[in-house]
Design a protein around this motif. Structure first.
Motif, PDB file in Angstrom:
ATOM      1  N   THR A 151     -63.365 -56.457  50.231  1.00 20.53           N
ATOM      2  CA  THR A 151     -62.940 -56.845  51.570  1.00 20.53           C
ATOM      3  C   THR A 151     -63.770 -56.141  52.634  1.00 20.53           C
ATOM      4  O   THR A 151     -64.276 -56.763  53.581  1.00 20.53           O
ATOM      5  N   TYR A 152     -63.960 -54.842  52.478  1.00 26.07           N
ATOM      6  CA  TYR A 152     -64.714 -54.100  53.484  1.00 26.07           C
ATOM      7  C   TYR A 152     -66.207 -54.383  53.400  1.00 26.07           C
ATOM      8  O   TYR A 152     -66.927 -54.251  54.396  1.00 26.07           O
ATOM      9  N   SER A 153     -66.692 -54.786  52.237  1.00 25.19           N
ATOM     10  CA  SER A 153     -68.089 -55.209  52.139  1.00 25.19           C
ATOM     11  C   SER A 153     -68.322 -56.488  52.941  1.00 25.19           C
ATOM     12  O   SER A 153     -69.309 -56.599  53.687  1.00 25.19           O
ATOM     13  N   SER A 154     -67.418 -57.446  52.820  1.00 25.27           N
ATOM     14  CA  SER A 154     -67.528 -58.684  53.595  1.00 25.27           C
ATOM     15  C   SER A 154     -67.381 -58.398  55.092  1.00 25.27           C
ATOM     16  O   SER A 154     -68.089 -58.985  55.923  1.00 25.27           O
ATOM     17  N   PHE A 155     -66.472 -57.490  55.432  1.00 22.84           N
ATOM     18  CA  PHE A 155     -66.280 -57.121  56.844  1.00 22.84           C
ATOM     19  C   PHE A 155     -67.545 -56.497  57.420  1.00 22.84           C
ATOM     20  O   PHE A 155     -67.984 -56.843  58.525  1.00 22.84           O
ATOM     21  N   SER A 156     -68.156 -55.598  56.675  1.00 24.59           N
ATOM     22  CA  SER A 156     -69.369 -54.930  57.145  1.00 24.59           C
ATOM     23  C   SER A 156     -70.505 -55.924  57.338  1.00 24.59           C
ATOM     24  O   SER A 156     -71.259 -55.850  58.325  1.00 24.59           O
ATOM     25  N   ARG A 157     -70.624 -56.866  56.418  1.00 26.42           N
ATOM     26  CA  ARG A 157     -71.669 -57.882  56.518  1.00 26.42           C
ATOM     27  C   ARG A 157     -71.455 -58.764  57.755  1.00 26.42           C
ATOM     28  O   ARG A 157     -72.396 -59.118  58.451  1.00 26.42           O
ATOM     29  N   ARG A 158     -70.208 -59.110  58.017  1.00 28.12           N
ATOM     30  CA  ARG A 158     -69.896 -59.913  59.200  1.00 28.12           C
ATOM     31  C   ARG A 158     -70.213 -59.160  60.476  1.00 28.12           C
ATOM     32  O   ARG A 158     -70.828 -59.692  61.412  1.00 28.12           O
ATOM     33  N   GLU A 159     -69.816 -57.893  60.545  1.00 31.21           N
ATOM     34  CA  GLU A 159     -69.950 -57.127  61.777  1.00 31.21           C
ATOM     35  C   GLU A 159     -71.391 -56.758  62.082  1.00 31.21           C
ATOM     36  O   GLU A 159     -71.721 -56.487  63.239  1.00 31.21           O
ATOM     37  N   LEU A 160     -72.244 -56.736  61.072  1.00 32.26           N
ATOM     38  CA  LEU A 160     -73.657 -56.434  61.325  1.00 32.26           C
ATOM     39  C   LEU A 160     -74.254 -57.472  62.269  1.00 32.26           C
ATOM     40  O   LEU A 160     -74.975 -57.143  63.216  1.00 32.26           O
ATOM     41  N   MET A 161     -73.933 -58.753  62.047  1.00 35.12           N
ATOM     42  CA  MET A 161     -74.437 -59.806  62.917  1.00 35.12           C
ATOM     43  C   MET A 161     -73.741 -59.787  64.276  1.00 35.12           C
ATOM     44  O   MET A 161     -74.375 -60.029  65.308  1.00 35.12           O
ATOM     45  N   VAL A 162     -72.454 -59.502  64.292  1.00 35.41           N
ATOM     46  CA  VAL A 162     -71.720 -59.441  65.553  1.00 35.41           C
ATOM     47  C   VAL A 162     -72.292 -58.346  66.439  1.00 35.41           C
ATOM     48  O   VAL A 162     -72.484 -58.536  67.650  1.00 35.41           O
ATOM     49  N   THR A 163     -72.622 -57.206  65.847  1.00 36.22           N
ATOM     50  CA  THR A 163     -73.185 -56.096  66.612  1.00 36.22           C
ATOM     51  C   THR A 163     -74.574 -56.431  67.133  1.00 36.22           C
ATOM     52  O   THR A 163     -74.932 -56.084  68.266  1.00 36.22           O
ATOM     53  N   GLN A 222     -65.892 -51.935  67.932  1.00 30.88           N
ATOM     54  CA  GLN A 222     -65.885 -51.792  69.382  1.00 30.88           C
ATOM     55  C   GLN A 222     -64.934 -52.823  69.982  1.00 30.88           C
ATOM     56  O   GLN A 222     -64.951 -53.992  69.579  1.00 30.88           O
ATOM     57  N   PRO A 223     -64.091 -52.444  70.941  1.00 32.63           N
ATOM     58  CA  PRO A 223     -63.058 -53.357  71.455  1.00 32.63           C
ATOM     59  C   PRO A 223     -63.603 -54.606  72.131  1.00 32.63           C
ATOM     60  O   PRO A 223     -62.910 -55.617  72.189  1.00 32.63           O
ATOM     61  N   GLU A 224     -64.832 -54.561  72.654  1.00 35.87           N
ATOM     62  CA  GLU A 224     -65.357 -55.734  73.356  1.00 35.87           C
ATOM     63  C   GLU A 224     -66.033 -56.730  72.411  1.00 35.87           C
ATOM     64  O   GLU A 224     -66.537 -57.762  72.860  1.00 35.87           O
ATOM     65  N   ARG A 225     -66.058 -56.424  71.119  1.00 38.06           N
ATOM     66  CA  ARG A 225     -66.679 -57.320  70.153  1.00 38.06           C
ATOM     67  C   ARG A 225     -65.622 -58.059  69.348  1.00 38.06           C
ATOM     68  O   ARG A 225     -64.520 -57.567  69.154  1.00 38.06           O
ATOM     69  N   SER A 226     -65.999 -59.223  68.872  1.00 40.98           N
ATOM     70  CA  SER A 226     -65.098 -60.016  68.027  1.00 40.98           C
ATOM     71  C   SER A 226     -65.913 -61.074  67.314  1.00 40.98           C
ATOM     72  O   SER A 226     -66.837 -61.663  67.896  1.00 40.98           O
ATOM     73  N   TRP A 227     -65.565 -61.330  66.063  1.00 43.04           N
ATOM     74  CA  TRP A 227     -66.278 -62.384  65.335  1.00 43.04           C
ATOM     75  C   TRP A 227     -66.029 -63.744  65.976  1.00 43.04           C
ATOM     76  O   TRP A 227     -66.907 -64.615  65.953  1.00 43.04           O
ATOM     77  N   VAL A 228     -64.857 -63.932  66.586  1.00 44.24           N
ATOM     78  CA  VAL A 228     -64.553 -65.209  67.241  1.00 44.24           C
ATOM     79  C   VAL A 228     -65.449 -65.407  68.457  1.00 44.24           C
ATOM     80  O   VAL A 228     -66.020 -66.488  68.672  1.00 44.24           O
ATOM     81  N   ILE A 229     -65.587 -64.366  69.276  1.00 43.40           N
ATOM     82  CA  ILE A 229     -66.422 -64.453  70.475  1.00 43.40           C
ATOM     83  C   ILE A 229     -67.878 -64.663  70.081  1.00 43.40           C
ATOM     84  O   ILE A 229     -68.610 -65.437  70.721  1.00 43.40           O
ATOM     85  N   ALA A 230     -68.333 -63.961  69.041  1.00 46.79           N
ATOM     86  CA  ALA A 230     -69.714 -64.137  68.582  1.00 46.79           C
ATOM     87  C   ALA A 230     -69.951 -65.578  68.132  1.00 46.79           C
ATOM     88  O   ALA A 230     -70.985 -66.178  68.463  1.00 46.79           O
ATOM     89  N   ALA A 231     -69.000 -66.137  67.395  1.00 50.44           N
ATOM     90  CA  ALA A 231     -69.136 -67.519  66.940  1.00 50.44           C
ATOM     91  C   ALA A 231     -69.222 -68.474  68.124  1.00 50.44           C
ATOM     92  O   ALA A 231     -70.079 -69.372  68.163  1.00 50.44           O
ATOM     93  N   GLY A 232     -68.350 -68.286  69.111  1.00 55.56           N
ATOM     94  CA  GLY A 232     -68.371 -69.149  70.280  1.00 55.56           C
ATOM     95  C   GLY A 232     -69.662 -69.027  71.068  1.00 55.56           C
ATOM     96  O   GLY A 232     -70.201 -70.025  71.577  1.00 55.56           O
ATOM     97  N   THR A 233     -70.184 -67.812  71.179  1.00 60.41           N
ATOM     98  CA  THR A 233     -71.430 -67.596  71.920  1.00 60.41           C
ATOM     99  C   THR A 233     -72.591 -68.343  71.273  1.00 60.41           C
ATOM    100  O   THR A 233     -73.369 -69.032  71.949  1.00 60.41           O
ATOM    101  N   VAL A 234     -72.717 -68.198  69.973  1.00 65.32           N
ATOM    102  CA  VAL A 234     -73.830 -68.853  69.269  1.00 65.32           C
ATOM    103  C   VAL A 234     -73.685 -70.370  69.321  1.00 65.32           C
ATOM    104  O   VAL A 234     -74.658 -71.101  69.563  1.00 65.32           O
ATOM    105  N   LEU A 235     -72.478 -70.869  69.114  1.00 63.49           N
ATOM    106  CA  LEU A 235     -72.266 -72.320  69.146  1.00 63.49           C
ATOM    107  C   LEU A 235     -72.548 -72.893  70.531  1.00 63.49           C
ATOM    108  O   LEU A 235     -73.177 -73.955  70.661  1.00 63.49           O
ATOM    109  N   ASP A 236     -72.091 -72.207  71.584  1.00 67.61           N
ATOM    110  CA  ASP A 236     -72.352 -72.694  72.938  1.00 67.61           C
ATOM    111  C   ASP A 236     -73.840 -72.631  73.268  1.00 67.61           C
ATOM    112  O   ASP A 236     -74.379 -73.527  73.948  1.00 67.61           O
ATOM    113  N   ALA A 237     -74.518 -71.584  72.812  1.00 64.29           N
ATOM    114  CA  ALA A 237     -75.960 -71.495  73.058  1.00 64.29           C
ATOM    115  C   ALA A 237     -76.692 -72.638  72.369  1.00 64.29           C
ATOM    116  O   ALA A 237     -77.587 -73.266  72.957  1.00 64.29           O
TER     117      ALA A 237
END
Length: 364
Positions: A151-163, A222-237
């Motif tokens: 679980t934490y391996s998948s989380f770390s992989r996800r957050e690397l791109m979000v960061t 970090q509180p200002e980051r989120s996988w949902v926000i990252a997804a929306g940003t990339v899709l809108d771009a």
């Protein structure tokens, strides 16, 4: 009459143990989204507790600090509930076989499950049950121990791109800010690798967040980051590049959008989120024409070349955004995402469908 009651209690206990085992296997072992009532109830109960804890917290940072504990607490509550249900189930079985009063049945079950050994079975049936419960208890703990690292391996992989998106699109990220920065360095035409990388990220979360749905609720460091926000940003771009910017056609951007909204649909199916799998290209979206025009002015001021037919560009943007608009906003609500433009700033209330529905094949 007493024998009939004992048989019914024993069968009920066996059913409780079996359902608990099935729940654990579906949650931890089965590599696909498998709805499990016990797991849902546990997370719903933990969520209710955290909802009460949020009652007087109005600012986002304090709410984020509380919700950061939600997914870990829910995950750790699962084995506790599983072990408690196995204890209750075997307690009922021991009681049906003559372990009276109920306290004696409880001690028998607890001693066997936790392999404490202060209760010694006196017959063959009791010995079989004791060994079975001990094996089951150790097996459940082993499942959880193996579950956490993956679980934490998948989380770390996800957050690397979000960061990584912070340096490109700001914090919180914004599709307009991302494209503004690229326009200033003449980088909008060199985005193929970017779309391909995020397309793989969407495919990754489609697999990990359905096989391990608890990942949906794990919050970024970090509180200002989120996988949902990252997804929306990339899709809108990608939607803005495909519809509005006057650049050579980028097929990888269209494929990135498709990968993104299919990922959101797959994860949304697990949570029974309502959405239209085949929306009309001119359907309603949450972004207004005024907001779109303001974004176009910002991009033009940054040096980006826009298509001359603004009305046609707007219609094309709507045609892309409509594929993921509602799901993105509902995930922003479900996950209590941080404030960000075009997503959590207009989040839709989370809704669950009362019954499953069949999906038709989505289109680009």
């Amino acid at each position: 009459m007493h024998i009939a009651v004992a048989v019914m209690v024993g069968l009920a206990g066996a059913a409780c143990v079996l359902l608990t085992l099935v729940s654990a296997v579906k949650t931890v072992v089965v590599p696909r989204a498998a709805p499990v009532l016990i797991t849902r109830w546990v997370f719903a109960g933990v969520r209710a507790f955290f909802t009460v804890a949020l009652w007087r917290r109005r600012d986002y940072l304090s709410r984020d600090r509380v919700m950061a504990l939600y997914a870990p607490f829910g995950l750790l509550a699962l084995p506790v509930v599983w072990l408690a249900l196995v204890t209750i189930g075997f307690m009922a079985i021991y009681w049906s076989l003559g372990a009276h009063p109920l306290w004696e049945a409880f001690l028998e079950s607890g001693s066997s499950l936790l392999t404490l050994g202060f209760r010694t079975p006196t017959d063959t049936v009791g010995a079989i049950l004791t060994f079975s419960e001990a094996i089951l208890g150790l097996g459940l703990l082993a499942l959880v121990v193996s579950y956490l690292p993956s679980t934490y391996s998948s989380f770390s992989r996800r957050e690397l791109m979000v960061t990584s998106l912070d340096t490109q699109a700001g914090s919180p990220p914004s599709a307009v800010e991302l494209l503004e920065r690229l326009a200033r360095i003449d980088g909008i035409g060199e985005l193929d690798a970017f779309w391909q990388e995020w397309g793989r990220w969407f495919a990754d979360i489609a697999e990990t967040h359905t096989s391990t749905p608890t990942l949906v609720f794990f919050r970024s460091p970090q509180p200002e980051r989120s996988w949902v926000i990252a997804a929306g940003t990339v899709l809108d771009a990608a939607a803005l590049v495909s519809s509005t910017l006057d650049v050579p056609k980028q097929p990888s951007a269209a494929l990135c959008i498709r990968s993104g909204y299919l990922a959101l649909q797959n994860i949304g199916d697990f949570f029974a989120m309502p959405y239209d799998p085949d929306p009309a290209p001119d359907g309603a979206i949450s972004v207004t024409r005024a907001e779109y025009d303001a974004a176009c002015r910002r991009l033009s001021d940054a040096g980006a070349t826009l298509k001359p037919d603004r009305d046609r560009a707007w219609r094309d943007f709507v045609g892309w955004r409509v594929n993921y608009d509602a799901l993105l906003l509902r995930f922003a609500s479900l996950c209590m995402a941080p404030p960000a433009p075009w997503s959590s700033d207009r989040a839709l209330p989370f809704q669950r469908l009362p019954i499953a529905r069949r999906r038709s094949r989505p289109r680009i």
